[in-house]
Design an enzyme around this catalytic site. Structure first.
Site, PDB file in Angstrom:
ATOM      1  N   TYR A 178      26.160  31.043  21.538  1.00 32.06           N
ATOM      2  CA  TYR A 178      26.396  32.484  21.477  1.00 32.06           C
ATOM      3  C   TYR A 178      25.249  33.260  22.121  1.00 32.06           C
ATOM      4  CZ  TYR A 178      27.974  36.943  19.499  1.00 32.06           C
ATOM      5  OH  TYR A 178      28.422  38.229  19.336  1.00 32.06           O
ATOM      6  N   LYS A 182      25.427  35.624  25.546  1.00 31.00           N
ATOM      7  CA  LYS A 182      25.118  37.050  25.520  1.00 31.00           C
ATOM      8  C   LYS A 182      23.936  37.386  26.432  1.00 31.00           C
ATOM      9  CE  LYS A 182      28.454  38.027  22.754  1.00 31.00           C
ATOM     10  NZ  LYS A 182      29.624  38.796  23.221  1.00 31.00           N
TER      11      LYS A 182
END
Length: 278
Positions: A178, A182
């Site tokens: 994640y 990002k």
């Protein structure tokens, strides 16, 4: 204020729930002429589309839905083609599709297949969407907007807003997939700025901390103390609400933000500014 009224056509990807759904509603309420709500969840995006149309402040606003797999080039091309067919142009594009890692664990225990899944949706998907949307925006005429007492203003050829996360600027343990995805969105955003700013296309990103979405609910299920952590770290003692993120996306598409390009707008109650020591 006239600077915060929208009257163009919007594409919202990831519009079936969470932040994307609120973005679609906010755009309809702000006066757009049309919204294409896109998501992989057909039933949910149809429901969101009906609600968006009921919230539209522009009586001629038309809201339609489509199913898209952001990891598939053909699917993305079909979505953008539908947008052009139905509305003729793309004035605003908000990329709000995203997923979390399945299991929170150290890098050495991370499943490479899950890493690939998260990167495909969160990062490659955004690249594919911008790739197609930019082709359309580059070919369309700039929009000249009348701002009343401020006169006419060139609003450019389009505004792209990437929904990222505070994990684009910091990291926590156990979420390599994640966090990496990002951080990569920051690179995509800045690359798009450099490639398209001379064409009158703006690209910005919003980076909220925990947002009260189904993804947050799942994180609380996986890590029961999450709510307690949020309350302790957030200055407002709660998760950010989806409409608060949508408001930031809306602003970045308004005539009042035509000079804003390449911004990383953190919505984190001051968390990343520094630690609380008193």
């Amino acid at each position: 204020m006239s600077q915060y009224h929208l009257d163009g056509f919007a594409l919202v990807v990831g519009a079936a729930g969470g932040i994307g759904e609120e973005v679609a509603y906010s755009f309809a309420e702000a006066g757009v002429k049309g919204v294409l709500l896109a998501d992989i969840n057909a039933e949910a995006v149809q429901k969101a589309t009906a609600k968006a149309e009921s919230l539209a402040s522009n009586s001629s606003c038309r809201c339609i839905s489509t199913v898209v797999d952001v990891t598939d080039l053909n699917s993305v091309e079909e979505m953008v083609s539908l947008m052009v067919k139905e509305f003729g142009r793309i004035d605003y594009c908000v990329n709000a599709a995203g997923v979390d890692t399945l299991t929170y664990c150290p890098i050495d225990e991370t499943d490479p297949d899950d890493y690939d899944r998260v990167m495909a949706i969160n990062t490659k998907g955004m690249f594919l969407i911008i790739r197609q949307v930019a082709k359309v925006m580059k070919s369309q005429e700039p929009r000249i907007i009348n701002l009343g007492r401020h006169g006419n203003r060139d609003a450019g050829r389009g505004s792209i807003v990437n929904v990222s996360s505070t994990m684009a600027v910091v990291a926590v343990q156990g979420k390599i997939s994640y966090a990496t995805s990002k951080h990569a969105i920051t690179g995509i955003t800045r690359a798009a700025v450099m490639d398209y700013k001379s064409a009158g296309i703006r690209t910005n990103q919003v980076c909220p901390i925990w947002v009260r979405t189904p993804m947050f609910a799942e994180e609380c299920r996986k890590v029961p103390k999450t709510s307690q952590i949020v309350e302790g770290l957030s200055a407002v003692k709660r998760p950010v609400e989806p409409d608060e993120v949508a408001a930031a996306c809306l602003y970045l598409c308004t005539p009042g933000a035509v000079a804003v390009n390449g911004l990383t707008l953190t919505i984190d109650t001051g968390l990343t500014a520094g630690p609380m020591v008193i």
